[in-house]
Design a protein around this motif. Sequence first.
Motif, PDB file in Angstrom:
ATOM      1  N   HIS A 168      11.547  13.456   8.356  1.00 52.01           N
ATOM      2  CA  HIS A 168      12.792  12.514   8.710  1.00 52.01           C
ATOM      3  C   HIS A 168      12.720  12.250  10.242  1.00 52.01           C
ATOM      4  N   GLU A 169      12.361  13.386  10.780  1.00 52.90           N
ATOM      5  CA  GLU A 169      12.299  13.241  12.389  1.00 52.90           C
ATOM      6  C   GLU A 169      11.418  12.279  12.905  1.00 52.90           C
ATOM      7  N   ARG A 170      10.067  12.298  12.325  1.00 50.09           N
ATOM      8  CA  ARG A 170       9.080  11.296  12.626  1.00 50.09           C
ATOM      9  C   ARG A 170       9.408   9.807  12.522  1.00 50.09           C
ATOM     10  N   ARG A 171      10.617   9.769  11.312  1.00 53.43           N
ATOM     11  CA  ARG A 171      10.918   8.243  11.230  1.00 53.43           C
ATOM     12  C   ARG A 171      11.986   7.964  12.258  1.00 53.43           C
ATOM     13  N   GLY A 172      12.207   8.820  13.052  1.00 55.82           N
ATOM     14  CA  GLY A 172      13.375   8.422  14.108  1.00 55.82           C
ATOM     15  C   GLY A 172      14.662   8.731  13.465  1.00 55.82           C
ATOM     16  N   ARG A 173      14.918   9.237  12.473  1.00 54.51           N
ATOM     17  CA  ARG A 173      16.181   9.774  11.904  1.00 54.51           C
ATOM     18  C   ARG A 173      16.899  11.073  12.723  1.00 54.51           C
ATOM     19  N   LEU A 174      17.027  10.965  13.855  1.00 54.89           N
ATOM     20  CA  LEU A 174      17.382  12.302  14.426  1.00 54.89           C
ATOM     21  C   LEU A 174      18.507  12.838  14.005  1.00 54.89           C
ATOM     22  N   ASP A 175      19.723  12.041  14.068  1.00 54.71           N
ATOM     23  CA  ASP A 175      21.072  12.504  13.381  1.00 54.71           C
ATOM     24  C   ASP A 175      20.705  13.005  12.139  1.00 54.71           C
ATOM     25  N   THR A 176      20.154  12.130  11.218  1.00 52.10           N
ATOM     26  CA  THR A 176      19.926  12.743   9.896  1.00 52.10           C
ATOM     27  C   THR A 176      19.289  14.157   9.670  1.00 52.10           C
ATOM     28  N   THR A 177      18.241  14.149  10.564  1.00 52.26           N
ATOM     29  CA  THR A 177      17.475  15.429  10.593  1.00 52.26           C
ATOM     30  C   THR A 177      18.173  16.652  10.745  1.00 52.26           C
ATOM     31  N   ASN A 178      19.261  16.574  11.874  1.00 52.13           N
ATOM     32  CA  ASN A 178      20.074  17.692  12.368  1.00 52.13           C
ATOM     33  C   ASN A 178      20.944  17.652  11.347  1.00 52.13           C
ATOM     34  N   LEU A 179      21.729  16.873  10.803  1.00 53.53           N
ATOM     35  CA  LEU A 179      22.495  17.010   9.806  1.00 53.53           C
ATOM     36  C   LEU A 179      21.826  17.712   8.405  1.00 53.53           C
ATOM     37  N   LEU A 180      21.010  17.385   8.123  1.00 56.54           N
ATOM     38  CA  LEU A 180      20.177  18.085   7.087  1.00 56.54           C
ATOM     39  C   LEU A 180      19.897  19.543   7.224  1.00 56.54           C
ATOM     40  N   ARG A 181      19.697  19.784   8.523  1.00 56.59           N
ATOM     41  CA  ARG A 181      19.141  21.125   8.867  1.00 56.59           C
ATOM     42  C   ARG A 181      20.509  22.090   8.765  1.00 56.59           C
TER      43      ARG A 181
END
Length: 442
Positions: free
Chosen positions: A155-168
């Motif tokens: 997800h981070e590679r797709r630029g979804r930085l907010d989503t990535t951190n929420l997923l973690r």
Amino acid sequence: MALTDTAVRNAKPKSKPYKITDGQGLYLLVNPGGSKLWRVKYRLNGVERKLALGSYPEITLAEARSARDAARRQVAHAVDPNAAKRQARIEASIRASHSFASVAEELIEKKTREGLAEPTLKKMRWFVKLLGRDFGKRPIAEITPQELLHELRKHERRGRLDTTNLLRAFASRVFRYGVATARADRDPAQLLIGALTTARVKHFPAITDPAAFGALLRAIEDYQGDPAVIYALKLTPHVFQRPGEIRHMEWTEVDFDKAVWIIPEGKMKMRQPHSVPLSRQSLAILADMRSLSGSGRYVFPSIRTRERPLSENTINASLRRMGFPKDQMTAHGFRTSASSLLNESGKWNPDAIERALAHMVAGSVRRIYNQSAYWRERVAMAQWWSDYLDELRDGGNVPRQQEKIEGWSTMTTPAPFGELSYGFSMRTKMKHEGNWTTLSAR
């Protein structure tokens, strides 16, 4: 005589099973079919027992001896190696059957019973899907930090930085619940703090210039569409609550006699009930809407069915149709607009404004105080704000203009601002309700 690797390897099957002993109870059982099985004999409470260690060559001689020594240590502590092995097998089976997805679903069910808001529960289910079906099937106890990081990097590679951190953060909650319920030993997501790219804080686009906000209100007044959408658009600036709370507004929450809208804690982001004072304008909008949807549950029902509220993107889509792009104004931006203009007015306690916005106040004592101490001020502020919106909508607010006239500062300002303080020292002429007055500004 102790066994050697060569002797074990060269042991040939015979017509009947036979043993080749090694020492201290360890032996190799060679079967007619050619299988070679490691066994160890031991005595516990005077009874001889046998423990299966596995087959050769999967288990080497050295590994068999190590397993034998471990079994002997258990016996020395009055632990039955067979019982311990059986228990370990049961525990492994239980742990393997508890996948990440199943533990996550159990956590979601727990949060449902605790009254977590449905939008939050929906987002949690969405997170489970985002982590992937294969990841979801993995036993939660076996997931490593590297494995989780691999999923998050997608997800981070797709630029979804907010989503990535929420997923973690969500995965961390699931792992902690797994630890608390004996399905996991640690939280690998906790170890990934700092490993992911942090997104820049993005603020919701909002119009904070009074004249431009007045143009928005006029556009809302002229908007043509479904009545529920029209009235939701009209009410939103007056109450400036979160879009989801307005969409899910129910008639049972509105008290016309007391002029208050009480939002239950299950619908609030901060899990605290919130009371919203209603101005005369807000009550009039709701009264008009009641004639259209008052027989149903929701104040603003969906266009397709009265059993559901307006969809999540309806207000934003309407703003786009009115000509306000997403980088200029959003449904959530009405809160920013209200916060900015209310604070700029200088009339209201900032804590009262924060309470009106239902922002969480740190400290339980201060939170309780804020819920009660500012109610009268919030009631007055709600009416003032609606009156001010009417003035903006009617074009009564002209951007403050200042010109020097013989040493005087002439400034035109809307009546609702009332008492103001300025950061310069000069006498100022203010036009208030058509009359000029002289103020000594600070």
